[in-house]
Scaffold this active site. Structure first.
Site, mmCIF file in Angstrom:
data_model
loop_
_atom_site.group_PDB
_atom_site.id
_atom_site.type_symbol
_atom_site.label_atom_id
_atom_site.label_comp_id
_atom_site.label_asym_id
_atom_site.label_seq_id
_atom_site.Cartn_x
_atom_site.Cartn_y
_atom_site.Cartn_z
ATOM 1 N N HIS A 259 -50.551 35.793 69.589
ATOM 2 C CA HIS A 259 -51.291 35.053 70.616
ATOM 3 C C HIS A 259 -50.434 34.881 71.862
ATOM 4 O O HIS A 259 -50.899 35.040 72.994
ATOM 5 C CB HIS A 259 -51.705 33.670 70.093
ATOM 6 C CG HIS A 259 -52.516 33.707 68.835
ATOM 7 N ND1 HIS A 259 -52.240 32.912 67.748
ATOM 8 C CD2 HIS A 259 -53.591 34.461 68.482
ATOM 9 C CE1 HIS A 259 -53.115 33.162 66.791
ATOM 10 N NE2 HIS A 259 -53.936 34.107 67.212
ATOM 11 N N CYS B 53 -60.326 44.225 52.450
ATOM 12 C CA CYS B 53 -60.233 44.426 53.895
ATOM 13 C C CYS B 53 -58.753 44.676 54.207
ATOM 14 O O CYS B 53 -57.908 43.841 53.872
ATOM 15 C CB CYS B 53 -60.727 43.173 54.623
ATOM 16 S SG CYS B 53 -60.153 43.099 56.331
ATOM 17 N N CYS C 160 -61.942 38.529 59.295
ATOM 18 C CA CYS C 160 -62.319 39.223 60.548
ATOM 19 C C CYS C 160 -63.586 38.622 61.143
ATOM 20 O O CYS C 160 -63.965 38.987 62.241
ATOM 21 C CB CYS C 160 -62.658 40.692 60.326
ATOM 22 S SG CYS C 160 -61.599 41.659 59.319
ATOM 23 N N HIS D 87 -49.489 31.927 66.952
ATOM 24 C CA HIS D 87 -48.317 32.688 66.523
ATOM 25 C C HIS D 87 -47.919 33.683 67.597
ATOM 26 O O HIS D 87 -48.490 33.703 68.705
ATOM 27 C CB HIS D 87 -48.553 33.343 65.168
ATOM 28 C CG HIS D 87 -49.734 34.269 65.144
ATOM 29 N ND1 HIS D 87 -49.788 35.407 65.892
ATOM 30 C CD2 HIS D 87 -50.912 34.201 64.481
ATOM 31 C CE1 HIS D 87 -50.931 36.022 65.686
ATOM 32 N NE2 HIS D 87 -51.645 35.309 64.837
ATOM 33 N N LYS E 156 -48.590 34.774 56.607
ATOM 34 C CA LYS E 156 -48.137 33.482 56.077
ATOM 35 C C LYS E 156 -47.758 33.585 54.618
ATOM 36 O O LYS E 156 -46.799 32.969 54.165
ATOM 37 C CB LYS E 156 -49.256 32.441 56.232
ATOM 38 C CG LYS E 156 -49.102 31.649 57.495
ATOM 39 C CD LYS E 156 -49.874 30.369 57.396
ATOM 40 C CE LYS E 156 -49.278 29.361 58.353
ATOM 41 N NZ LYS E 156 -50.087 28.171 58.468
ATOM 42 N N HIS F 47 -56.912 41.877 56.130
ATOM 43 C CA HIS F 47 -56.730 40.544 55.528
ATOM 44 C C HIS F 47 -56.361 40.577 54.057
ATOM 45 O O HIS F 47 -56.185 39.526 53.442
ATOM 46 C CB HIS F 47 -57.976 39.678 55.785
ATOM 47 C CG HIS F 47 -58.154 39.408 57.250
ATOM 48 N ND1 HIS F 47 -58.919 40.216 58.061
ATOM 49 C CD2 HIS F 47 -57.594 38.480 58.053
ATOM 50 C CE1 HIS F 47 -58.835 39.778 59.309
ATOM 51 N NE2 HIS F 47 -58.040 38.736 59.326
ATOM 52 N N CYS G 3 -66.346 39.897 55.726
ATOM 53 C CA CYS G 3 -64.957 39.428 55.621
ATOM 54 C C CYS G 3 -64.784 38.231 56.542
ATOM 55 O O CYS G 3 -64.944 38.350 57.766
ATOM 56 C CB CYS G 3 -63.972 40.543 56.016
ATOM 57 S SG CYS G 3 -62.278 39.907 56.185
ATOM 58 N N LYS H 109 -45.804 43.768 57.455
ATOM 59 C CA LYS H 109 -46.901 43.052 58.077
ATOM 60 C C LYS H 109 -46.517 41.569 58.187
ATOM 61 O O LYS H 109 -45.899 41.026 57.277
ATOM 62 C CB LYS H 109 -48.119 43.219 57.159
ATOM 63 C CG LYS H 109 -49.418 42.808 57.760
ATOM 64 C CD LYS H 109 -50.528 43.002 56.732
ATOM 65 C CE LYS H 109 -51.606 41.976 56.999
ATOM 66 N NZ LYS H 109 -52.763 42.351 57.633
HETATM 67 N N1 MSP Z 1 -61.408 34.978 68.087
HETATM 68 C C1 MSP Z 1 -61.219 36.378 68.050
HETATM 69 C C2 MSP Z 1 -61.268 36.969 69.436
HETATM 70 C C3 MSP Z 1 -62.522 36.715 70.204
HETATM 71 S S1 MSP Z 1 -62.436 37.350 71.804
HETATM 72 C C4 MSP Z 1 -63.992 37.271 72.374
HETATM 73 C C5 MSP Z 1 -59.856 36.694 67.416
HETATM 74 N N2 MSP Z 1 -58.960 35.710 67.441
HETATM 75 S S2 MSP Z 1 -57.469 35.803 66.864
HETATM 76 O O1 MSP Z 1 -56.952 34.465 66.897
HETATM 77 O O2 MSP Z 1 -57.463 36.458 65.599
HETATM 78 O O3 MSP Z 1 -56.666 36.600 67.903
HETATM 79 C C6 MSP Z 1 -56.620 37.993 67.890
HETATM 80 C C7 MSP Z 1 -55.716 38.457 68.998
HETATM 81 O O4 MSP Z 1 -54.420 37.834 68.880
HETATM 82 C C8 MSP Z 1 -55.402 39.931 68.945
HETATM 83 O O5 MSP Z 1 -56.387 40.735 69.534
HETATM 84 C C9 MSP Z 1 -54.120 39.963 69.729
HETATM 85 O O6 MSP Z 1 -54.401 39.786 71.087
HETATM 86 C C10 MSP Z 1 -53.403 38.764 69.171
HETATM 87 N N3 MSP Z 1 -52.703 39.090 67.910
HETATM 88 C C11 MSP Z 1 -52.892 38.479 66.715
HETATM 89 N N4 MSP Z 1 -52.011 38.993 65.801
HETATM 90 C C12 MSP Z 1 -51.260 39.944 66.369
HETATM 91 C C13 MSP Z 1 -50.135 40.708 65.953
HETATM 92 N N5 MSP Z 1 -49.625 40.664 64.737
HETATM 93 N N6 MSP Z 1 -49.554 41.513 66.879
HETATM 94 C C14 MSP Z 1 -49.985 41.540 68.186
HETATM 95 N N7 MSP Z 1 -51.019 40.805 68.590
HETATM 96 C C15 MSP Z 1 -51.827 40.168 67.692
HETATM 97 O O7 MSP Z 1 -59.674 37.802 66.965
#
Ligand code: MSP
Length: 506
Positions: A21, A143, A129, A18, A299, A146, A126, A296
């Site tokens: 990422h 949480c 997370c 999304h 989905k 989530h 959780c 926020k």
């Molecule tokens: N797999 C773990 C990270 C492990 S790193 C050793 C994880 N993955 S995640 O798919 O949830 O990705 C989290 C990251 O995606 C966040 O830290 C950020 O970089 C990005 N984002 C996910 N949602 C976001 C927003 N709503 N806004 C901005 N960035 C966010 O956590």
């Protein structure tokens, strides 16, 4: 040679990628491209986090094996990153053999240090997370990230003696005040630390989707302990064939992430490294979280922003530009599509696109498309471009993407005002051709600077801009002459670039 190692988090493959990422990865890409242009050896790592309860559950819901499910989703990440012109040097998946080996080797080091012990965990977990939680982390029993009540877990686990590193972590924070940025996040992490670190489980015995604990296959390694090690695996830690790569790039210059996972990077990861006697990364930079129209993004609310839809509507460079220009890196951002359309039409279609197309069109009309030879380029630009290059360098060193773009846009605005003031269409009528040649040659030179300055941000458009004014291919490394105000393009043939950013009709 100066080196620069930048990482993104590795993303969970429980769902398609999304906007968040895409955002972190584009930011890392801009940094990687900037440091390459500065002549540094760069390693840029991104990838996917494929173990853990969340992915096992999601795969089961789909009636698939976790590995097959991960294989399917990972393709979506790679496809999006390619579309976003991400220039990563490697893409790591935690299910790869190289990572499994590194992870188990790391575990053994920590074990040899005496930092792993078996105990019973009785507490909250959780899955969203993938974290062990305390009552005090919850809001109304849920949480907050989530919006779900965590489960109660009773499990025999291996624990990491995290608390043993309390003092060393405090020293790290006091001696390296820039270890975590921005400052507000540093303060949050320091406060977290001052509340006292507790040991946590680093294995799971109730789930089986993970890397087996060495010598105890009834346990798999806790997904966060597994995932953080990717930053070492990616540059060949403990791989005899990659010794040179590892020695050149570790410690990492900067780990990028959002605030949701900062404590894992800023407090757990350094403790793991201290335990394994490995040097610490130089910086963790955390950006904020996006909301959409004040809400926020989720989905269940149904307000997910699809990066593909935005790229298909506005183009990849518009996407890259918008997210870096709209918000200060580090802060939260509220996304509104009308803001995207406004920035696109004003900044890209009008300011930048029009500048390039009208200057090249005038060259076609008044000088047969050739950059005229000018005796006296307009000197007022020299000072301005030198100033912008300095601002660009200093902003990007500090990850101040918005600031860097603002200074480039000052130059673009200035060039547009210059066209309006000089009125080359009036100068064209004069007998004396020197004024129009000076004006047009100055404008081409300023566009050359703009094209180069924009390279890390919007590489495809930069290339089109530079080609249109008769410049050679994009430089891999910027030479001092590239940044200097000069006459290198005089006599070159220019070509109309086509519409760089077609106006968007809502
Ligand atoms: N797999 C773990 C990270 C492990 S790193 C050793 C994880 N993955 S995640 O798919 O949830 O990705 C989290 C990251 O995606 C966040 O830290 C950020 O970089 C990005 N984002 C996910 N949602 C976001 C927003 N709503 N806004 C901005 N960035 C966010 O956590």
């Amino acid at each position: 040679m100066k080196t620069f190692y930048v990482t993104t988090p590795i993303y969970y493959v429980n769902d398609v990628p999304h906007i968040g990422h895409a955002y972190t990865t584009v930011c890392a890409d801009v940094l990687a491209r900037f440091h390459r242009l500065q002549g540094e050896a760069v390693f840029f790592l991104t990838g996917t986090d494929e173990h853990g309860q969340k992915i096992a559950q999601k795969a089961a819901e789909q009636g698939m094996e976790p590995q097959a499910y991960a294989d399917m989703i990972v393709g979506k990440f790679k496809e999006l990153f390619e579309k976003l012109t991400i220039s990563n040097d490697d893409f790591i998946r935690t299910t790869e053999e190289r990572h499994i080996q590194a992870c188990q080797a790391f575990w053994k080091r920590v074990q040899e240090k005496g930092d792993i012990y078996k105990a019973k965990y009785e507490g909250l977990y959780c899955t969203g997370c993938e974290s062990f939680k305390d009552e005090k982390d919850l809001v109304d029993g849920k949480c907050p990230d989530h919006n779900k009540a965590p489960e109660w877990l009773v499990e025999e686990d291996y624990f990491f003696a995290w608390s043993k590193y309390q003092k060393q972590l405090e020293e790290l924070f006091h001696e390296h005040k820039d270890f975590v940025e921005p400052k507000a996040r540093y303060n949050e992490m320091l406060a977290f630390l001052e509340r006292g670190i507790q040991d946590i489980p680093i294995s799971r015995s109730l789930i089986s989707w993970g890397i087996p604990v060495p010598d105890d296959p009834d346990h798999v390694i806790y997904v966060w302990f597994d995932a953080l090690i990717n930053y070492l695996t990616g540059i060949g830690w403990e791989n005899p064939e990659k010794k040179e790569l590892y020695n050149s790039f570790w410690p990492a210059n900067v780990h990028l992430m959002a605030k949701d996972i900062l404590s894992k990077h800023a407090l757990l990861w350094p403790a793991m490294l201290l335990s394994a006697s490995i040097s610490l990364p130089k910086k963790c930079f955390s950006h904020g979280f996006f909301t959409k129209d004040g809400m926020k993004i989720s989905k269940s609310i149904g307000n997910v922003i699809d990066p593909h839809q935005l790229i298909d509507t506005y183009g990849v460079d518009a996407f890259r530009y918008f997210f870096l220009r709209e918000w200060t890196f580090g802060e939260d951002g509220d996304y509104r599509e009308e803001r995207f359309a406004i920035r696109y039409n004003n900044d890209l279609a009008n300011d930048l696109g029009n500048l390039v197309s009208r200057v090249v069109a005038m060259l076609g009309k008044y000088t047969d498309g050739k950059v005229p030879v000018s005796t006296t380029l307009d000197q007022q630009f020299e000072k301005r471009t030198t100033k912008v290059w300095a601002a660009w360098e200093s902003s990007l060193e500090r990850l101040a993407f918005k600031e860097a773009l603002e200074s480039i846009w000052e130059l673009i605005t200035f060039a547009n005002v210059y066209v309006d003031e000089q009125k080359p269409w009036v100068l064209a009528k004069a007998e004396d051709k020197i004024p129009i040649y000076n004006a047009l040659a100055s404008l081409v030179e300023i566009i050359r600077h703009i094209g180069l300055l924009l390279t890390p941000f919007i590489p495809e458009s930069s290339e089109k801009i530079l080609t249109a004014i008769g410049s050679d291919a994009l430089p891999l490394v910027l030479a001092p002459t590239d940044k200097a105000w000069g006459t290198s393009l005089q006599g070159k043939l220019t070509t109309l670039p086509g519409v760089l950013f077609p106006k968007h009709q809502p």
